[in-house]
Scaffold this motif. Structure first.
Motif, PDB file in Angstrom:
ATOM      1  N   ASP A   1      29.373  33.001 -47.429  1.00  0.00           N
ATOM      2  CA  ASP A   1      28.109  33.305 -46.759  1.00  0.00           C
ATOM      3  C   ASP A   1      28.350  34.043 -45.452  1.00  0.00           C
ATOM      4  O   ASP A   1      27.616  33.877 -44.482  1.00  0.00           O
ATOM      5  CB  ASP A   1      27.325  32.013 -46.499  1.00  0.00           C
TER       6      ASP A   1
ATOM      7  N   ASP B   1      16.867  33.659 -46.640  1.00  0.00           N
ATOM      8  CA  ASP B   1      17.740  34.274 -47.641  1.00  0.00           C
ATOM      9  C   ASP B   1      17.422  35.757 -47.815  1.00  0.00           C
ATOM     10  O   ASP B   1      18.326  36.591 -47.931  1.00  0.00           O
ATOM     11  CB  ASP B   1      17.583  33.557 -48.989  1.00  0.00           C
TER      12      ASP B   1
ATOM     13  N   HIS C   1      25.849  33.193 -42.365  1.00  0.00           N
ATOM     14  CA  HIS C   1      24.434  32.923 -42.597  1.00  0.00           C
ATOM     15  C   HIS C   1      24.134  31.434 -42.476  1.00  0.00           C
ATOM     16  O   HIS C   1      24.864  30.591 -42.994  1.00  0.00           O
ATOM     17  CB  HIS C   1      24.030  33.406 -43.994  1.00  0.00           C
TER      18      HIS C   1
END
Length: 684
Positions: free
Chosen positions: A79, A114, A199
């Protein structure tokens, strides 16, 4: 009539409110501003710089070890994304460090949905969405055993893999654990740039670094054949488990090292007129579970006759040595006197106001001291009968050495659980510091010029310069009944001045480490709320409008009424601003019982030969709001002015603070009583 007054007030305050909120917004988003500037500099550097001769290949970190066919293998979290300059910076770092085998850099979080994240992965990460910088330490083997602190980025020189045991696809953490003992600071590069962005959704808590599985870590370290064997190394639970520890904490296993045969410990305790405190300290040591000889040496610099007799009687009864030399207090000399009488090959410097809580503390600290490359071992110190941290290592901050996590609650997980894990740092307090006797003697003991403060930090810096590490054991716990013998240092101007003098002396012995802590990023170093990059602001040239200007204004005609506190007032002789030495004036001001947004502040220097003033733009002091409940808008009540040698003529200046009310014709002037002595410039 009241409504009209309120409208008039709003109109008059509008320009000042806009100015105040713009300044507050800028400082509150210093990270964004700093990162925008840094990224522009990195992009310019990449465009102007030569292309790297090394090739790189990128893998997902969770997929484990891959060989690939490029010169540099870069592993990042699933991520996470690299910044536009990351690959170039990483390859150039390997080119500039031919001994470099492994590299990691700093990272931050991107808080977004997202959908936003997918967009940023294609178009680039927005600076305004970035936060929570993780500024990582230099190569820290003990921290690495506790958790995978490289986080979401590891780069490896592929040609070096032939010399390291690894299995295709094994976790990077396993590979790095296998490499402990084969790597040193020259082989491991910490690139202090925020080149990786991870993230995180707004609803998610910050993710801690991977702790790994204790049994798996033990298996890897024992099978690596480097640095550890079954005879000296094991994982064991701490004997210290307070009620506030969770089930996970109580199950946590700590690396424990056997103690070489023939080891003995000498504990040196300086003390004066504190027999009750001293004997509690000694009784707690006697109650410990250590299985090696312990010699206790008490050095007394002049207790009164009654206390001396009490301690002599206790020494006979409890079996400790007592040295009585009536003289002026010098903490360094007292410890050196005790160390000269020590028969053990290990020294523990211990304050008399310490109380050992975890029964196996001395054994765990001593075993750690004999591991490869370790020079000093410290403990976790709590305030008495509480879970409040007094010390768990030292950070070398912008304002000087400070206790890590002081005042934090040990019930919480502090700074990626470092109050729970064994870790490396730059030093430990002399209130509880363990060192080999041979290393103590080799460094000349504690410097007696540093009579009271920073002598322990000097010893730690010396150990670091000798190529050894400091380790903090949070499973070795003491209560610290702090400063019973000499009082807290902040209580008098005399003691503050002594601290400043001895701190200046400390850095004269170790100029290369001033404001630099290789185990900390400066944003995490504590000691200031002023900005993300305090040192950078000091060393850059000031714009003309921020410099002192001569004035004939009569400030003394106005009443006093401003509360002023100084954190720092001294000449800065290590850093330079445009090549010049400078004076730092730091603290906060509050006008009580009123809205402080109304005021613009100026700093005034009243000299014997002239008078000068300079603006005070305001810096963040977020902790003041609760301290003055009837005053409002205190977030910008901090000041941190600096004056270079050439900006004020040599003179003795009384510092004053002038407050100009934007709403009414109300002026205040506070003569602070603080003196700035500007000496003739060395550059003239």
């Amino acid at each position: 009539m009241g409504a009209l007054k309120e409208v008039a007030r709003s109109i008059l305050m509008a320009p000042r409110k806009k100015e105040y909120e713009a300044r507050l917004s800028y400082l509150s988003n210093t990270y964004d501003a700093y990162m925008l500037e840094q990224e522009k500099e990195l992009m310019d550097k990449m465009k102007k710089g030569e292309a790297s001769t090394l090739t790189s290949l990128e893998f997902v970190l969770e997929e484990g070890m891959k060989t690939g066919d490029a010169d540099i293998l870069i592993f990042i979290g699933k991520d996470a994304v690299l910044s536009p300059t990351a690959k170039w910076e990483i390859c150039k770092a390997f080119e500039e460090n031919p001994d470099g085998i492994l590299l990691y850099c700093d990272e931050d979080s991107v808080i977004c949905s997202d959908a936003e994240w997918q967009g940023m992965k294609k178009k680039g990460v927005s600076v305004s969405k970035r936060s929570h910088p993780r500024l990582k330490p230099i190569y820290s083997p003990e921290t690495l055993i506790s958790y995978f602190y490289p986080g979401n980025i590891v780069a490896i020189r592929r040609s070096a893999l032939k010399d390291f045991p690894y299995a295709e696809g094994e976790p990077l953490y396993d590979f790095m654990l296998r490499s402990i003992g084969r790597l040193n600071e020259e082989n491991v590069i910490h690139l202090p740039l925020l080149l990786v962005h991870v993230h995180r959704k707004e609803t998610e808590e910050p993710v801690f670094f991977d702790e790994g599985n204790a049994d798996r870590k033990k298996e890897i370290l024992l099978s690596s054949g480097v640095g550890y064997s079954k005879e000296i190394f094991d994982f064991k639970k701490s004997e210290y488990a307070p009620d506030y520890y969770t089930a996970e904490d109580k199950e946590r296993l700590y690396p424990v090292y056997d103690i070489p045969a023939g080891t003995s410990l000498s504990v040196v305790i300086p003390s004066k007129d504190n027999p009750d405190v001293l004997l509690r300290c000694i009784d707690s040591l006697k109650a410990g579970t250590q299985s090696f000889p312990v010699q206790i040496i008490v050095v007394d610099n002049g207790s009164n006759d009654e206390n001396r007799r009490r301690i002599e009687a206790a020494a006979s009864e409890k079996g400790f040595e007592y040295i009585y030399e009536k003289e002026e207090f010098n903490y360094s000399h007292m410890n050196n006197t005790g160390a000269a009488k020590a028969t053990g090959n290990v020294l523990l410097l211990l304050n008399d106001d310490m109380e050992m809580v975890s029964p196996d503390a001395l054994s765990r600290m001593t075993g750690q001291l004999f591991t490869e490359g370790v020079g000093i071992v410290g403990a976790k110190l709590l305030y008495p009968d509480s879970s409040v941290i007094q010390h768990i290592g030292i950070t070398n901050a912008v304002d000087g050495p400070v206790h890590k996590f002081i005042g934090k609650d040990d019930k919480e997980c502090v700074d990626y659980k470092r109050n729970r894990f064994v870790h490396n740092c730059i030093g430990s307090t002399g209130a509880c510091l363990m060192i080999k006797k041979a290393d103590f003697d080799r460094l000349g003991g504690l410097k007696e010029e540093l009579r009271i403060a920073y002598n322990d930090v000097d010893l730690c810096f010396g150990i670091r310069e000798a190529g050894l590490r400091c380790v903090i054991r949070p499973d070795a716990v003491f209560y610290h009944h702090e400063s019973l013998s000499r009082g807290a240092d902040h209580l008098s101007d005399e003691k503050l001045q002594r601290l400043y003098t001895e701190r200046k002396m400390l850095y004269s012995f170790h100029p290369g480490i001033y404001t630099n802590d290789p185990y900390e990023g400066m944003a995490a170093a504590g000691g200031t709320e002023l900005s993300f990059d305090t040192e950078n602001r000091f060393t850059k040239k000031k714009p003309p409008e921020e410099c002192p200007k001569a004035t004939d204004f009569d400030y003394r005609q106005y009443p006093e009424g401003i509360i002023v506190h100084f954190d720092r007032l001294e000449k800065e002789e290590i850093l330079r601003s445009e090549g010049e030495e400078f004076y730092v004036i730091q603290g906060y001001h509050v006008v009580p019982h009123i809205d402080n947004m109304r005021f613009r502040f100026r700093m005034v220097f009243e000299g014997e030969k002239g008078k000068y003033e300079m603006p005070m733009p305001g810096y963040l002091r977020m902790n003041l709001e609760g301290g003055y409940p009837e005053a409002t808008n205190l977030k910008l009540s901090g000041f941190c002015n600096f004056v270079t040698e050439s900006e004020l003529p040599p003179d003795k200046y009384m510092i004053g603070i002038f407050a100009d009310d934007c709403l009414k014709k109300l002026y205040l002037y506070q003569r602070t009583g603080q003196i700035l002595l500007v000496e003739p410039s060395n550059n003239k």
